[in-house]
Design an enzyme around this catalytic site. Sequence first.
Site, PDB file in Angstrom:
ATOM      1  N   LYS A  71       0.879  -1.211  -0.164  1.00  0.00           N
ATOM      2  CA  LYS A  71      -0.017   0.007  -0.206  1.00  0.00           C
ATOM      3  C   LYS A  71       0.972   1.260  -0.005  1.00  0.00           C
ATOM      4  CE  LYS A  71      -4.462   0.895  -0.002  1.00  0.00           C
ATOM      5  NZ  LYS A  71      -5.598  -0.102  -0.408  1.00  0.00           N
TER       6      LYS A  71
HETATM    7  P1  NAD Z   1     -12.942   7.770  -2.986  1.00  0.00           P
HETATM    8  O1  NAD Z   1     -11.804   8.647  -2.661  1.00  0.00           O
HETATM    9  O2  NAD Z   1     -13.434   7.656  -4.410  1.00  0.00           O
HETATM   10  O3  NAD Z   1     -14.223   7.975  -1.876  1.00  0.00           O
HETATM   11  C1  NAD Z   1     -13.963   8.204  -0.551  1.00  0.00           C
HETATM   12  C2  NAD Z   1     -15.353   8.633  -0.116  1.00  0.00           C
HETATM   13  O4  NAD Z   1     -15.418   8.636   1.347  1.00  0.00           O
HETATM   14  C3  NAD Z   1     -15.945   9.919  -0.374  1.00  0.00           C
HETATM   15  O5  NAD Z   1     -16.980  10.209  -0.696  1.00  0.00           O
HETATM   16  C4  NAD Z   1     -15.502  10.713   0.703  1.00  0.00           C
HETATM   17  O6  NAD Z   1     -16.157  11.968   0.571  1.00  0.00           O
HETATM   18  C5  NAD Z   1     -15.825   9.963   1.756  1.00  0.00           C
HETATM   19  N1  NAD Z   1     -15.105  10.178   3.028  1.00  0.00           N
HETATM   20  C6  NAD Z   1     -13.882  10.607   3.268  1.00  0.00           C
HETATM   21  N2  NAD Z   1     -13.745  10.849   4.507  1.00  0.00           N
HETATM   22  C7  NAD Z   1     -14.740  10.478   5.360  1.00  0.00           C
HETATM   23  C8  NAD Z   1     -15.378  10.620   6.416  1.00  0.00           C
HETATM   24  N3  NAD Z   1     -14.622  10.851   7.536  1.00  0.00           N
HETATM   25  N4  NAD Z   1     -16.903   9.888   6.550  1.00  0.00           N
HETATM   26  C9  NAD Z   1     -17.536   9.795   5.760  1.00  0.00           C
HETATM   27  N5  NAD Z   1     -17.177   9.534   4.537  1.00  0.00           N
HETATM   28  C10 NAD Z   1     -15.864  10.056   4.277  1.00  0.00           C
HETATM   29  O7  NAD Z   1     -12.265   6.389  -2.318  1.00  0.00           O
HETATM   30  P2  NAD Z   1     -12.778   4.880  -2.703  1.00  0.00           P
HETATM   31  O8  NAD Z   1     -11.637   4.220  -3.517  1.00  0.00           O
HETATM   32  O9  NAD Z   1     -13.928   4.580  -3.119  1.00  0.00           O
HETATM   33  O10 NAD Z   1     -12.060   4.329  -1.224  1.00  0.00           O
HETATM   34  C11 NAD Z   1     -13.066   4.048  -0.175  1.00  0.00           C
HETATM   35  C12 NAD Z   1     -12.964   2.983   0.811  1.00  0.00           C
HETATM   36  O11 NAD Z   1     -12.900   1.629  -0.050  1.00  0.00           O
HETATM   37  C13 NAD Z   1     -11.432   2.800   1.241  1.00  0.00           C
HETATM   38  O12 NAD Z   1     -11.343   2.374   2.482  1.00  0.00           O
HETATM   39  C14 NAD Z   1     -10.630   2.010   0.171  1.00  0.00           C
HETATM   40  O13 NAD Z   1      -9.582   1.681   1.010  1.00  0.00           O
HETATM   41  C15 NAD Z   1     -11.480   0.939   0.081  1.00  0.00           C
HETATM   42  N6  NAD Z   1     -11.104   0.218  -1.382  1.00  0.00           N
HETATM   43  C16 NAD Z   1     -11.201   0.826  -2.457  1.00  0.00           C
HETATM   44  C17 NAD Z   1     -10.872   0.161  -3.737  1.00  0.00           C
HETATM   45  C18 NAD Z   1     -10.832   0.770  -4.982  1.00  0.00           C
HETATM   46  O14 NAD Z   1     -10.867   0.062  -5.700  1.00  0.00           O
HETATM   47  N7  NAD Z   1     -11.120   2.073  -5.209  1.00  0.00           N
HETATM   48  C19 NAD Z   1     -10.833  -1.128  -3.371  1.00  0.00           C
HETATM   49  C20 NAD Z   1     -10.865  -1.871  -2.202  1.00  0.00           C
HETATM   50  C21 NAD Z   1     -11.087  -1.200  -1.076  1.00  0.00           C
END
Ligand code: NAD
Length: 434
Positions: free
Chosen positions: A125
């Site tokens: 990561k």
């Molecule tokens: P992203 O940046 O696309 O979206 C993040 C979202 O979370 C946004 O809507 C933001 O406003 C919101 N957010 C931020 N801080 C917040 C808070 N304190 N309370 C509530 N909402 C909050 O990110 P993403 O890629 O969707 O990732 C989100 C989660 O999913 C993370 O934990 C990430 O590790 C996990 N994840 C993502 C992927 C991927 O392919 N993008 C894969 C596996 C896991």
Amino acid sequence: MAQKRKPAPAARRKATPALAPENLNPYEFALRQFDRAADFLKLDSGTRELLSQPKRQLIVSVPIKMDNKKIKVFTGYRVQHSIARGPSKGGIRFHPGVTLDEVKALAMWMTWKCAVVNIPFGGAKGGITVDAKALSMDENERLTRRYTSEIAIVLGHDRDIPAPDVYTTPQHMAWIMDTFSMTQGYSTLGVVTGKPIPLGGSAGRNEATAEGCFVSIDEAAKRMRLGLKGATAAVQGYGNAGSHVARFLEEAGVKVLAVSDSRGGIYDKKGLRTELVNAAKDKKGTVTAASGQKISNAELLELPVDILVPAALEAVITRENAPRIKAKIIAEAANGPTTPDADDILRSKGTVVIPDILANAGGVTVSYFEWVQDLYSFFWDADVVRTHLERSIRRAYEDVAETARRHDTNLRTGALILAVGRVEEATRLRGLFP
Ligand code: NAD
């Protein structure tokens, strides 16, 4: 000379000791989760030590020229937890809360996640401690390119392959691919996944995390005999993972009662329409601009819904709020949203928690497909990607559920027993160099 301690006043001696505050450091609770699986697997102390430490940790200074011509220096990280089963793989996060311990936890979870879905990667990561939303597009580009050049010594399609995470997008992945390629003198598509499709991205990668999450919810619901049509859900975090999960749930007939982002949430007891939420978010930058009753992120987690999808950050479901959570299924689209103490409370209430290393494994699964397509220079149609993804997640769910049943434990520990067991086997077969 040692000073004699004064005896404690009677009132203090009699008081019931207050519960120590819960440790919300994600690396600490990743280790607690690991230990539980290691106990089931009866791992010896040397193997435990080996698998609980990251293989490499790189900390870099990332200086960039801001739009006002002043220089600012950010701190960046890349942690590789394991390469026992193949090159390391894991996203890059741009967020003010990024710390070395957070990146170490996320890297370890990546190792287990790749092993749960049985793809030939280890875990890594990366991240930069930065308020990415306060940067212009040009500053984002300079930050991404300089960070890539600083960590390029550990990257490569056969070494370590980044992907998007919180506040990084396919555009960031395009800059990573281009910067790395410039250091090599030729285009290396396979060095990063989650790229735009014209640059060697895969059909279906954008929605893959959410699609995998939806499939895992479908598996859980089937086993509980919960019909998705007419069921209710709440989704915390409306980014790449959360917004697509909300849409897939809506398409399956689930009423999505609430969604949120970093600015707060909205609620409608009749169900929100994701199309309208997306339009408001596109226009005003937040879901709170859509119509619906305003609620906080904390309130969203405790709503009386069937399905709760935490899709933002770590440690939001804790010992403190777990007793008040009413959902029957929690599908962890986010990494590390539930602490080990909360896990125990939820298990005793009969809540089914689909753990992150299964619920959000769709993203890395299609990243694997993207990497394969890049290496072969042969690209698949969206329906082929979707079919392979669905099969992988359903098979992984079955393997996890069966492991959990065999060991009489919850799905998280079942997933970890399966994953840690696979990584331990690879480590043992390789032997220790020299
Ligand atoms: P992203 O940046 O696309 O979206 C993040 C979202 O979370 C946004 O809507 C933001 O406003 C919101 N957010 C931020 N801080 C917040 C808070 N304190 N309370 C509530 N909402 C909050 O990110 P993403 O890629 O969707 O990732 C989100 C989660 O999913 C993370 O934990 C990430 O590790 C996990 N994840 C993502 C992927 C991927 O392919 N993008 C894969 C596996 C896991």
